[in-house]
Write an enzyme that holds these catalytic residues in place. Structure first.
Site, PDB file in Angstrom:
ATOM      1  N   SER A 139      39.420  39.904  25.698  1.00 49.23           N
ATOM      2  CA  SER A 139      39.096  38.589  26.050  1.00 49.23           C
ATOM      3  C   SER A 139      37.468  38.593  25.850  1.00 49.23           C
ATOM      4  O   SER A 139      36.949  39.515  26.401  1.00 49.23           O
ATOM      5  CB  SER A 139      39.620  37.679  27.720  1.00 49.23           C
ATOM      6  OG  SER A 139      38.692  36.894  28.338  1.00 49.23           O
ATOM      7  N   TYR A 149      40.062  41.998  35.701  1.00 51.86           N
ATOM      8  CA  TYR A 149      40.868  40.754  34.679  1.00 51.86           C
ATOM      9  C   TYR A 149      40.055  42.022  34.035  1.00 51.86           C
ATOM     10  O   TYR A 149      40.370  42.242  32.826  1.00 51.86           O
ATOM     11  CB  TYR A 149      41.003  39.542  34.750  1.00 51.86           C
ATOM     12  CG  TYR A 149      41.014  39.054  33.947  1.00 51.86           C
ATOM     13  CD1 TYR A 149      42.821  39.491  33.293  1.00 51.86           C
ATOM     14  CD2 TYR A 149      40.527  38.392  32.397  1.00 51.86           C
ATOM     15  CE1 TYR A 149      43.211  38.229  32.164  1.00 51.86           C
ATOM     16  CE2 TYR A 149      40.758  37.133  31.809  1.00 51.86           C
ATOM     17  CZ  TYR A 149      41.680  37.422  31.267  1.00 51.86           C
ATOM     18  OH  TYR A 149      42.632  37.608  29.925  1.00 51.86           O
TER      19      TYR A 149
END
Ligand SMILES: NC(=O)c1ccc[n+]([C@@H]2O[C@H](COP(=O)([O-])OP(=O)(O)OC[C@H]3O[C@@H](n4cnc5c(N)ncnc54)[C@H](OP(=O)(O)O)[C@@H]3O)[C@@H](O)[C@H]2O)c1
Length: 253
Positions: A139, A149
């Site tokens: 990401s 994350y």
């Protein structure tokens, strides 16, 4: 033709877009996710439409059993896998330090341990055959300090960059794919509505993202950041002071 591809998280969002595009290009597929009914339905649709072989593996990749089933498919010499797409993923809605540590453990297993085990199995099988490709879905969050994350995704980008160099001579390409916001089930599963905080121009379409990623894989890139807008944002994120990047990044989830 790249032969057989194994895609984790193939029933929804980005993984499903990979499965559909790879099927369109004539790959046989191994699809992995937890929901058997949904897996069977996706597989049947792709078999009918593209006349390809599609196997399904029901597996929770946070468990040893689930991970073992996916590893077995990658090490099966009778049905070699030429492309691994390490895609399955999720996020917690709350920031680290306020979440339950057991949930953080499961996230670490899904986002880091599972792709590490699958990459290990794939690299060993692929280097033995002298060819193979791995896409690790990371990401643009990898480039910003944003809790666990982004830390998990930074790990994936880092190992992909290294493996891309390390295994190039053995005929294996490893690439981290770094999408920005993509309309999938991801945010809904997290229980957040990003529409109020994320402007419309920041949303990518999964199908377009996947085509750009496969083009970058053909170029043997170590890191793929599809779309000009996210290439610019990712570059800024890497060179701007981290306190400013973190403040800006906190606005969207
Ligand atoms: N959407 C975004 O804005 C965005 C942006 C950047 C990066 N990403 C990354 O892209 C990847 C795919 O996300 P997405 O947006 O496509 O999400 P999604 O639409 O929620 O799809 C997630 C897929 O992963 C599977 N999955 C979830 N947990 C699993 C587990 N424990 N074991 C096996 N399979 C599991 C799900 O199927 P089951 O529930 O049946 O298991 C589903 O097929 C993730 O790694 C995510 O971090 C997403």
């Amino acid at each position: 033709m790249r032969g057989r591809a194994l895609v984790t998280g193939a029933t929804a969002g980005i993984g499903n877009a990979f499965a559909r595009e790879l099927a369109r290009r004539g790959h046989d597929l191994v699809l992995v996710a937890r929901d058997t009914k949904r897996l069977e339905s996706v597989a049947a649709g792709l078999r009918d439409k593209h006349r390809i072989e599609v196997d399904v593996i029901t597996a929770d990749l946070t468990t040893d059993e689930g991970l073992g089933a996916a590893v077995n498919a990658l090490t099966d010499t009778a049905r070699p896998v030429d492309l691994l797409v390490n895609n399955a993923g999720s996020s917690l809605a709350a920031w680290f330090g306020t979440t339950d540590i057991a949930d953080e453990d499961r996230q670490l297993d899904l986002m880091v341990r599972a792709p590490m085990h699958l990459m290990d199995a794939a690299i060993k099988a692929m280097t033995g055959r002298g060819h193979g490709e791995i896409i690790n879905v990371a990401s643009v969050a990898a480039f910003t300090p944003r809790g666990t994350y982004s830390a998990h995704k930074a790990w994936i980008v880092n190992i992909s960059r290294w493996a891309n160099i390390q295994y190039a001579d053995a005929g294996v390409t490893v690439m981290a794919l770094c999408p920005g916001f993509v309309r999938t089930e991801f945010h809904q599963r997290m229980g957040v509505d990003p529409n109020s905080s994320v402007p419309r121009w920041m949303w990518l379409k999964a199908d377009k993202l996947v085509k750009a990623a496969l083009d970058d894989l053909d170029k043997r890139k170590a890191v793929s950041v599809p779309s000009v807008r996210y290439k610019v944002l990712a570059t800024i994120s890497q060179y701007a002071p981290s306190s400013i990047v973190a403040r800006a990044a906190r606005r969207g989830r």
